[in-house]
Design a protein around this motif. Structure first.
Motif, PDB file in Angstrom:
ATOM      1  N   UNK A  99      40.879  58.083   7.213  1.00 12.30           N
ATOM      2  CA  UNK A  99      40.928  59.534   7.419  1.00 12.30           C
ATOM      3  C   UNK A  99      41.245  60.293   6.127  1.00 12.30           C
ATOM      4  N   UNK A 100      41.814  59.595   5.151  1.00 10.61           N
ATOM      5  CA  UNK A 100      42.219  60.250   3.902  1.00 10.61           C
ATOM      6  C   UNK A 100      41.316  59.922   2.722  1.00 10.61           C
ATOM      7  N   UNK A 101      40.406  58.974   2.888  1.00  5.49           N
ATOM      8  CA  UNK A 101      39.563  58.559   1.766  1.00  5.49           C
ATOM      9  C   UNK A 101      38.641  59.681   1.300  1.00  5.49           C
ATOM     10  N   UNK A 102      38.604  59.885  -0.014  1.00  2.14           N
ATOM     11  CA  UNK A 102      37.629  60.782  -0.624  1.00  2.14           C
ATOM     12  C   UNK A 102      36.414  59.956  -1.041  1.00  2.14           C
ATOM     13  N   UNK A 103      35.335  60.628  -1.405  1.00  2.00           N
ATOM     14  CA  UNK A 103      34.164  59.898  -1.880  1.00  2.00           C
ATOM     15  C   UNK A 103      34.475  59.135  -3.159  1.00  2.00           C
ATOM     16  N   UNK A 104      35.304  59.708  -4.003  1.00  4.07           N
ATOM     17  CA  UNK A 104      35.671  59.019  -5.242  1.00  4.07           C
ATOM     18  C   UNK A 104      36.464  57.754  -4.940  1.00  4.07           C
ATOM     19  N   UNK A 105      37.338  57.826  -3.956  1.00  2.00           N
ATOM     20  CA  UNK A 105      38.106  56.640  -3.583  1.00  2.00           C
ATOM     21  C   UNK A 105      37.227  55.584  -2.929  1.00  2.00           C
ATOM     22  N   UNK A 106      36.245  56.025  -2.149  1.00  2.00           N
ATOM     23  CA  UNK A 106      35.266  55.087  -1.605  1.00  2.00           C
ATOM     24  C   UNK A 106      34.498  54.411  -2.730  1.00  2.00           C
ATOM     25  N   UNK A 107      34.103  55.185  -3.728  1.00  2.00           N
ATOM     26  CA  UNK A 107      33.384  54.638  -4.882  1.00  2.00           C
ATOM     27  C   UNK A 107      34.214  53.587  -5.607  1.00  2.00           C
ATOM     28  N   UNK A 108      35.471  53.915  -5.886  1.00  2.00           N
ATOM     29  CA  UNK A 108      36.321  52.978  -6.619  1.00  2.00           C
ATOM     30  C   UNK A 108      36.634  51.733  -5.784  1.00  2.00           C
ATOM     31  N   UNK A 109      36.774  51.909  -4.470  1.00  2.00           N
ATOM     32  CA  UNK A 109      36.966  50.754  -3.586  1.00  2.00           C
ATOM     33  C   UNK A 109      35.755  49.831  -3.655  1.00  2.00           C
ATOM     34  N   UNK A 110      34.568  50.439  -3.683  1.00  2.00           N
ATOM     35  CA  UNK A 110      33.334  49.649  -3.738  1.00  2.00           C
ATOM     36  C   UNK A 110      33.210  48.911  -5.063  1.00  2.00           C
ATOM     37  N   UNK A 111      33.490  49.596  -6.146  1.00  2.00           N
ATOM     38  CA  UNK A 111      33.398  48.959  -7.463  1.00  2.00           C
ATOM     39  C   UNK A 111      34.364  47.776  -7.547  1.00  2.00           C
TER      40      UNK A 111
END
Length: 444
Positions: A99-111
């Protein structure tokens, strides 16, 4: 061309399972020859040589159920979080994070996740994403990370009613948009499924919208009977067990992954078998959440296509292999259990699951297969033969043994050095975003 050689080649090809001093010849993104090292070295002297240094050369591993968004949970402290049971773990930790994830945090999680996959020899990842704080564009963001790092991946977004109708509809749209996008891609690196959370957070009305937005050639990726609460909800609200409800909703089929399947009975297994639906076992997650031990040995032995995943707990498939092996021995009080079933899930089931989505043959070293190849720094202390390969995999190998990873013919890691990403910077960026996520979650 590239030649990976000077090692023991484990092909996963029944016609030639082990080549004692072997090599694999790659042209562009495809394997063209597998054979004797000295012979191939002599035939192709100009090929770029990648020295296995006496280690093990084998197909890249496949993870058929992961959660990239869980990467930032490592070491995360949430104020007041003291769960009592699986539903409180979901709501207090996982749904709180997404619920708190931003797109940037999703990106960094993926990387961060894809880097870890490369380092652990995982070359294909089926991911089940959730970021209800930032739905639109989230699958495209993950796909961009996969493309940047060169990892083969199949993505979906988990549709759920848990945060309201508007977000449910946005989740369906994200899946539908991404499915359409991947259908137009010319390479064989990125695929899509329609993601669903679980029956207890999806209404019949939502299932209708989901079906309307899912093409016939695309399947579903859904958690099934992971907790007893999911079963109780289905019985109470719909008067039927979970797999029966999925059957009635048109969700089962040869391109659908049902993850977990802990609380399923023989009649439901018969439906999974009849519809050729896939099941993915996630042993560490089931144990860690105290959800129970699934009847995976029975599911497998009924001929249901069964694979092995990690559910975000790890990116080391050897770790999942080891845990599954001891879990079922312990649960069944049978030291003979899981010896053949679990390696078949990892080295055969995952391959068959992946090849229902990807066009190029995966998980095997033979002419015409994808050039997804890894090298392990493993010098066996007992003889390695065609008959005991899986025993060596179980007791002698883990992800940290991987030294070189090639995906789609591109060497992404060589001698434990990542070649196309600044790992130190990537980890620093991920830590920064993880701290921002922690602050956001704990903000009063």
């Amino acid at each position: 061309m590239k030649l990976i050689g000077n090692g023991k080649v484990i092909t996963r090809d029944n016609d030639q399972p082990l080549i004692e001093e072997g090599a694999v010849l790659v042209k562009e993104n495809t394997i063209v020859k597998v054979g004797d090292y000295k012979q191939l070295k002599g035939e192709y002297p100009d090929a770029e040589f990648i020295d296995a240094k006496g280690g093990v050369i084998m197909p890249g591993l496949i993870n058929t159920h992961n959660h990239i968004y869980s990467a930032m949970a490592r070491g995360l402290a949430i104020d007041g979080y003291n769960p009592n049971g699986f539903l409180e773990i979901l709501d207090g930790l996982w749904w709180n994070i997404d619920r708190h994830l931003t797109l940037e945090q999703t990106k960094q999680s993926a990387i961060a996740t894809y880097i870890d996959c490369i380092k652990n020899g995982v070359t294909t990842v089926f991911d089940h994403h959730a970021s209800f704080g930032s739905i639109e564009g989230s699958l495209f963001t993950i796909a961009d990370a996969a493309k940047e790092l060169g990892v083969r991946t199949c993505l979906c977004y988990e549709v759920s009613d848990r945060d309201g109708e508007d977000k449910m509809k946005a989740s369906v749209k994200e899946n539908a948009d991404f499915i359409k996008y991947t259908a137009g891609l010319k390479d064989d690196m990125t695929k899509a499924m329609m993601g669903l959370h679980a029956c207890f957070t999806i209404s019949d009305k939502s299932f209708e919208l989901i079906r309307e937005n899912t093409p016939d050639n695309v399947g579903y990726h859904i958690h099934v009977a992971e907790g007893i609460e999911d079963l109780h909800d289905s019985l109470k609200k719909h008067g039927k067990r979970i797999v029966n409800r999925l059957m009635d909703q048109g969700i089962l089929g040869p391109k659908t992954i049902t993850a977990h399947c802990i609380y399923v009975n023989p009649q439901e297994m018969a439906l999974l078998k009849e519809t050729d639906t896939m099941v993915v076992h996630n042993p560490e997650s089931n144990m860690g959440n105290a959800c129970g031990c699934p009847p995976t040995m029975e599911i497998f032995n009924r001929g249901i296509l069964t694979g092995l995943g990690t559910d975000g707990y790890t990116n080391d498939m050897f770790e999942s292999y080891k845990v599954a092996n001891v879990l079922h021995k312990h649960s069944l009080c049978d030291a003979g259990a899981a010896w053949t079933e679990v390696p078949a899930m990892l080295f055969e089931g995952n391959v068959k699951i992946a090849n229902r989505y990807f066009d190029t043959p995966l998980g095997v070293l033979k002419a015409g297969a994808a050039a997804d190849i890894v090298v392990a720094d493993y010098d066996p202390l007992t003889p390695l033969t065609a008959d005991n390969i899986n025993s060596h995999m179980l007791f002698g190998l883990n992800g940290s043994k991987i030294v070189t990873t090639m995906i789609n013919g591109k060497v992404l890691m060589k001698d434990r050095e990542l070649l196309f990403v600044d790992e130190a910077k990537a980890m620093a960026d991920c830590r920064q975003q993880a701290d921002l996520l922690r602050i956001s979650i704990n903000k009063r």
